[in-house]
Design a protein around this motif. Structure first.
Motif, short mmCIF file in Angstrom:
data_model
loop_
_atom_site.label_atom_id
_atom_site.label_comp_id
_atom_site.label_asym_id
_atom_site.label_seq_id
_atom_site.Cartn_x
_atom_site.Cartn_y
_atom_site.Cartn_z
N PRO A 45 -5.72 11.18 7.90
CA PRO A 45 -5.68 12.16 6.80
C PRO A 45 -4.84 11.65 5.63
CG PRO A 45 -4.18 12.83 8.55
CD PRO A 45 -4.84 11.56 9.01
N VAL A 46 -5.35 10.63 4.93
CA VAL A 46 -4.61 10.02 3.82
C VAL A 46 -5.26 10.40 2.49
CG1 VAL A 46 -3.79 8.04 5.14
CG2 VAL A 46 -5.98 7.89 3.95
N GLU A 47 -4.44 10.35 1.44
CA GLU A 47 -4.97 10.47 0.08
C GLU A 47 -4.07 9.67 -0.86
OE1 GLU A 47 -3.11 14.93 -0.72
OE2 GLU A 47 -5.24 14.69 -0.29
N ASN A 48 -4.56 9.55 -2.10
CA ASN A 48 -3.81 8.81 -3.13
C ASN A 48 -3.38 7.42 -2.66
OD1 ASN A 48 -3.98 10.77 -5.10
ND2 ASN A 48 -2.16 11.84 -4.33
N VAL A 49 -4.29 6.69 -2.04
CA VAL A 49 -3.95 5.33 -1.61
C VAL A 49 -3.94 4.41 -2.83
CG1 VAL A 49 -4.60 3.40 -0.13
CG2 VAL A 49 -5.03 5.74 0.63
N ARG A 50 -2.86 3.67 -2.98
CA ARG A 50 -2.72 2.74 -4.10
C ARG A 50 -2.38 1.37 -3.53
NH1 ARG A 50 -4.25 5.00 -8.77
NH2 ARG A 50 -2.67 3.93 -10.01
N LEU A 53 0.85 -1.19 0.00
CA LEU A 53 0.00 0.00 0.00
C LEU A 53 0.88 1.23 0.00
CD1 LEU A 53 -1.74 -2.16 2.06
CD2 LEU A 53 -3.34 -0.34 1.55
N GLU A 54 0.61 2.12 -0.94
CA GLU A 54 1.29 3.41 -0.99
C GLU A 54 0.25 4.48 -0.73
OE1 GLU A 54 4.59 3.77 -2.28
OE2 GLU A 54 4.90 1.93 -3.44
N MET A 55 0.61 5.48 0.05
CA MET A 55 -0.36 6.56 0.32
C MET A 55 0.37 7.82 0.74
SD MET A 55 -1.81 5.06 3.91
CE MET A 55 -1.80 3.40 3.26
N GLU A 56 -0.34 8.93 0.66
CA GLU A 56 0.16 10.18 1.20
C GLU A 56 -0.59 10.48 2.48
OE1 GLU A 56 -0.15 13.05 -1.95
OE2 GLU A 56 0.88 11.64 -3.28
N LEU A 57 0.16 10.90 3.49
CA LEU A 57 -0.40 11.09 4.82
C LEU A 57 0.04 12.46 5.33
CD1 LEU A 57 -1.63 9.63 7.46
CD2 LEU A 57 0.74 9.16 8.00
N GLU A 58 -0.91 13.19 5.86
CA GLU A 58 -0.62 14.49 6.49
C GLU A 58 -0.28 14.24 7.95
OE1 GLU A 58 -1.10 17.43 4.54
OE2 GLU A 58 -0.10 18.38 6.25
#
Lengths: 83, 83
Positions: free
Chosen positions: B33-38, A43-48
């Motif tokens: 607060p996640v986004e762009n989960v792949r 799983l790849e993701m962006e997290l604040e």
């Protein structure tokens, strides 16, 4: 700050992995000398998060939330700050 | 020599990832607060090869064999010599 998280979720050693077994058969059929092939999820993701330590802690909690503790293990493979 | 190979196979950027979208919804529902989960696949295996360079080359060929070049990218994440 925004962080890029890479999380691996894999079956525990000793848990039968039919998908890995199938891939192993394919690769051996192609003459690759492989064994113990295991297939898991990445799983790849962006997290604040306010800091890298908090991003890492959140990544651990996410891994715990998304994996099955009886059959799977998770690894926080990478936490990278995004520009 | 025996090498432990870690290979990631993921959908290319821009390819819709419904599984990632579903996981994103779950995590946001849990207040992360996640986004762009792949979501992709990770393959771990043991490979017999005469040198690390040849193990790495074989890992690339295996990645090419197991991924769909239209929709996926693969990364040889790690090649580690086993004792």
């Amino acid at each position: 700050m925004k962080y890029h998280i890479t999380l691996l979720i894999e079956l525990k050693d000793g848990i039968l992995d039919p998908q890995g077994r199938a891939v192993e058969g394919v690769l051996q059929g192609l003459q690759y000398p492989v064994e113990n092939v295991r297939v898991g999820r990445v799983l790849e993701m962006e997290l604040e998060a306010p800091s890298e330590a908090e991003a890492r802690a959140a990544a651990h909690n996410i891994g715990r939330a998304l994996s099955n503790p009886v059959m799977e293990v998770f690894v926080v493979e990478a936490v990278k700050e995004l520009a």
